[in-house]
Structures are given as C-alpha cells and as structure tokens.
Design a protein around this motif. Structure first.
Motif, PDB file in Angstrom:
ATOM      1  N   THR A 129      44.440  44.065  42.897  1.00  0.00           N
ATOM      2  CA  THR A 129      43.699  45.323  42.753  1.00  0.00           C
ATOM      3  C   THR A 129      42.499  45.405  43.686  1.00  0.00           C
ATOM      4  OG1 THR A 129      42.466  44.356  40.896  1.00  0.00           O
ATOM      5  CG2 THR A 129      44.398  45.709  40.370  1.00  0.00           C
ATOM      6  N   SER A 130      42.036  44.272  44.188  1.00  0.00           N
ATOM      7  CA  SER A 130      40.927  44.287  45.142  1.00  0.00           C
ATOM      8  C   SER A 130      41.319  43.715  46.505  1.00  0.00           C
ATOM      9  CB  SER A 130      39.735  43.490  44.592  1.00  0.00           C
ATOM     10  OG  SER A 130      40.076  42.120  44.448  1.00  0.00           O
ATOM     11  N   SER A 131      42.537  43.160  46.608  1.00  0.00           N
ATOM     12  CA  SER A 131      42.960  42.543  47.875  1.00  0.00           C
ATOM     13  C   SER A 131      44.023  43.359  48.606  1.00  0.00           C
ATOM     14  CB  SER A 131      43.504  41.132  47.620  1.00  0.00           C
ATOM     15  OG  SER A 131      44.666  41.174  46.799  1.00  0.00           O
ATOM     16  N   MET A 154      40.459  32.442  42.375  1.00  0.00           N
ATOM     17  CA  MET A 154      41.518  33.047  43.181  1.00  0.00           C
ATOM     18  C   MET A 154      42.335  34.063  42.385  1.00  0.00           C
ATOM     19  SD  MET A 154      41.047  31.953  46.138  1.00  0.00           S
ATOM     20  CE  MET A 154      42.414  32.915  46.747  1.00  0.00           C
ATOM     21  N   GLY A 155      42.229  34.036  41.080  1.00  0.00           N
ATOM     22  CA  GLY A 155      42.926  34.998  40.252  1.00  0.00           C
ATOM     23  C   GLY A 155      42.018  36.112  39.761  1.00  0.00           C
ATOM     24  N   SER A 156      40.803  36.147  40.289  1.00  0.00           N
ATOM     25  CA  SER A 156      39.832  37.158  39.869  1.00  0.00           C
ATOM     26  C   SER A 156      39.718  38.249  40.931  1.00  0.00           C
ATOM     27  CB  SER A 156      38.464  36.518  39.630  1.00  0.00           C
ATOM     28  OG  SER A 156      37.473  37.493  39.422  1.00  0.00           O
ATOM     29  N   ALA A 157      39.960  39.491  40.527  1.00  0.00           N
ATOM     30  CA  ALA A 157      39.845  40.610  41.466  1.00  0.00           C
ATOM     31  C   ALA A 157      38.404  40.806  41.915  1.00  0.00           C
ATOM     32  CB  ALA A 157      40.372  41.883  40.811  1.00  0.00           C
ATOM     33  N   LYS A 158      37.444  40.554  41.016  1.00  0.00           N
ATOM     34  CA  LYS A 158      36.032  40.731  41.370  1.00  0.00           C
ATOM     35  C   LYS A 158      35.562  39.665  42.361  1.00  0.00           C
ATOM     36  CE  LYS A 158      34.621  42.959  37.046  1.00  0.00           C
ATOM     37  NZ  LYS A 158      33.725  42.874  35.858  1.00  0.00           N
ATOM     38  N   ALA A 159      36.129  38.482  42.275  1.00  0.00           N
ATOM     39  CA  ALA A 159      35.683  37.389  43.140  1.00  0.00           C
ATOM     40  C   ALA A 159      36.299  37.434  44.531  1.00  0.00           C
ATOM     41  CB  ALA A 159      36.003  36.040  42.488  1.00  0.00           C
ATOM     42  N   PHE A 160      37.427  38.131  44.686  1.00  0.00           N
ATOM     43  CA  PHE A 160      38.143  38.101  45.967  1.00  0.00           C
ATOM     44  C   PHE A 160      37.291  38.550  47.157  1.00  0.00           C
ATOM     45  CE2 PHE A 160      40.755  39.847  49.321  1.00  0.00           C
ATOM     46  CZ  PHE A 160      41.668  38.835  49.537  1.00  0.00           C
ATOM     47  N   PRO A 161      36.591  39.703  47.100  1.00  0.00           N
ATOM     48  CA  PRO A 161      35.787  40.093  48.269  1.00  0.00           C
ATOM     49  C   PRO A 161      34.753  39.048  48.653  1.00  0.00           C
ATOM     50  CG  PRO A 161      36.004  41.932  46.745  1.00  0.00           C
ATOM     51  CD  PRO A 161      36.526  40.720  46.039  1.00  0.00           C
ATOM     52  N   LEU A 215      45.732  34.932  50.893  1.00  0.00           N
ATOM     53  CA  LEU A 215      44.920  34.716  49.694  1.00  0.00           C
ATOM     54  C   LEU A 215      45.297  35.663  48.561  1.00  0.00           C
ATOM     55  CD1 LEU A 215      41.354  34.286  51.285  1.00  0.00           C
ATOM     56  CD2 LEU A 215      42.892  32.492  50.483  1.00  0.00           C
ATOM     57  N   GLN A 216      46.161  36.617  48.856  1.00  0.00           N
ATOM     58  CA  GLN A 216      46.520  37.639  47.877  1.00  0.00           C
ATOM     59  C   GLN A 216      47.523  37.112  46.853  1.00  0.00           C
ATOM     60  OE1 GLN A 216      49.104  41.272  48.810  1.00  0.00           O
ATOM     61  NE2 GLN A 216      47.037  42.118  49.038  1.00  0.00           N
ATOM     62  N   ASN A 217      47.347  37.518  45.608  1.00  0.00           N
ATOM     63  CA  ASN A 217      48.321  37.224  44.556  1.00  0.00           C
ATOM     64  C   ASN A 217      48.315  38.386  43.564  1.00  0.00           C
ATOM     65  OD1 ASN A 217      46.208  36.658  42.522  1.00  0.00           O
ATOM     66  ND2 ASN A 217      45.872  34.794  43.724  1.00  0.00           N
TER      67      ASN A 217
END
Length: 284
Positions: A231-233, A138-145, A224-226
């Motif tokens: 940067t990706s959400s 949940m803290g990974s920009a790459k994993a969010f999508p 889900l955004q934090n």
C-alpha cells in the motif's frame, strides 16, 4: 561528437517512435504499425483505475522524501570534508562514505531484508540485548518509505558529495586568506565563501532532481516490496512493470509511462523557469 550523436540517435531518439503503442491496441503479432488505433483509451483506463491515486501518491511521497533527505546531505558533507585538515582522516572518511555506492541494488535489498528480519536479523539481535523486540519493519507500510529513503542516503550521499567537494577545491585560496585578514573564522568562511561557491552547482542539481520527481528507481522498490507493504510501495514504475511484462498489457504500460514522463518534463521546465527568474542559474 559523432560517436555520442550516433548513440543518442540510435538508443534515445529512434526508439521514441514506439511511444505510439500507448495510443494503439498493440499486439506483438500485428506489430506497432499494424495494430489498430485506440486513442486515449488506455490513459482513461489508468486514470479510472483504483491504482491511479495510490501509485501517484506513493511515487510523490517517496520521491519528495528522498529529495528532502538526499539533496542537502551531500552539500553538508562537501562542506564538512572541505574543513578537514588531517589528510589521512580525510581520505579514510571519503573512501568509507564512497564505498556503499558500489554495492549493487540486489545486494543492498538483500542486506536490508536480512538485517531487518525480526527473528534472525542483526538489528533484531542488538535490540533484543537491550530488552526490546524489533517489529516486522519490512512488513510495515508506514516504515517502507523510511527504509527506502535512509538506505538511499547511506548508500549514495558520500558519492554524491564528490561534485561539491570538487567545486570547493576550485575556490581561489586568496579568498580565504583575505577573509582571515578581515578576522573571519571558519564559520564565516563557510557561510560567505563556500556556500555561495556551491549555490550554482546545487541549483543545477536541484533542477535535475525535480525533473525526475515521478521517476523512482524501479529495482530497489520492487525488491523490497511485498504484500504487506504494497500500500505504500506500489509506485508508477513497479505498476508499469506488472502491467507491461507480467500481465502483457503493453499499451496500458506505455500509456502510464508516457504520462509519467510528461509530468516529469513539465516539472523540469517549471522549476528551471522559476530558477531562471529568481537567480542567474538555469539549464538554458
């Protein structure tokens, strides 16, 4: 039709006059008509901001990724369900895939945050039993999508397949009988009977999905955004919310929303035009 016409007139067309605040220095005290004109000031402000490229990129990536995953899966599920002969298992399968659709967005976001917690989440516990450590997804920009799209697929694919299952149920049974007489197996029937029967419906649904490429559900992304994955959400709808309701920049948020809807309209008309030229199926 009168009740529907009244509802559309009051809640869809009448409020459209408020779009004018995108071209005004709107303040609640002066009202929509009393505020001074600003022209294209707020459109230029958004286009020149550092968030313009980021929000456009994130919105397009998540939206196209969602369509690529959640559009074909209901079609495939409809084809699979249509091939099931055991009625009890078929009903169980359908009900179990429909149920996640009724989970509210807030509950779904809470489940994802709890399950994916690197310290106390159930997935982290299961991975730990195998000798691995779950990263902070949940803290990974790459994993969010990936988290957003595949949770959408799990939640809505079963429900979205209802339309295709209903379409297949209306296929003339004599077509299958004639195919059997010609020596066709299940695969042949699926390719030459089921798929052509689904194409018109699938085309209409695809056109409508492409008409909302720039519009992603605000609630789930925002929940889900934090700060770690922003940067990706950070998408257009969350940015509009922050500018309009949090920062009280109403004209700017209206300008961004209007720009977003214009892009959606252009995409809808373009895809519909292409579909009408390549096939006999279109919205017009």
């Amino acid at each position: 039709m009168l009740p529907s016409i009244i509802i559309f007139a009051l809640f869809t067309y009448y409020p459209m006059y408020g779009i004018v605040i995108a071209f005004k220095n709107f303040t609640p005290a002066e009202g929509i008509m009393g505020s001074s004109w600003a022209g294209l000031k707020y459109f230029k402000q958004y286009f020149n901001s550092y968030q313009f490229g980021l929000t456009i990129k994130n919105t397009i990536i998540i939206s196209l990724y969602t369509i690529a995953v959640t559009f074909p899966l209901p079609v495939i599920m409809g084809l699979l369900v249509n091939q099931m002969k055991a009625q009890k298992f078929k009903k169980f399968f359908q009900v179990s895939t429909y149920l996640p659709h009724f989970i509210s967005t807030v509950v779904m976001a809470g489940m994802l945050i709890l399950f994916l917690s690197p310290s106390t989440g159930i997935i982290a516990k299961l991975v730990g039993l195998l000798g691995f450590k779950l990263p902070n997804l949940m803290g990974s920009a790459k994993a969010f999508p990936h988290i957003y799209v595949w949770s959408e697929a799990w939640q809505h694919v079963g429900w979205d397949s209802i339309l295709y299952i209903a379409t297949l149920s209306s296929v003339d049974p004599t077509l299958y009988e004639a195919a059997t007489m010609d020596g066709a197996n299940k695969w042949h029937k699926m390719i030459h009977i089921d798929v052509p029967a689904l194409l018109p419906t699938a085309t209409i649904m695809f056109i409508m999905r492409m008409g909302s490429v720039m519009s992603i559900g605000f609630e789930k992304v925002y929940l889900l955004q934090n700060t770690l994955n922003s940067t990706s959400s950070e998408i257009i709808s969350t940015y509009v919310y922050k500018m309009g309701l949090v920062s009280s920049q109403y004209s700017l948020s209206a300008a961004i929303g209007l720009f977003n809807n214009i892009i959606n309209l252009i995409l809808l008309l373009a895809v519909n035009f292409i579909s009408s030229k390549m096939s006999d199926t279109s919205l017009i």
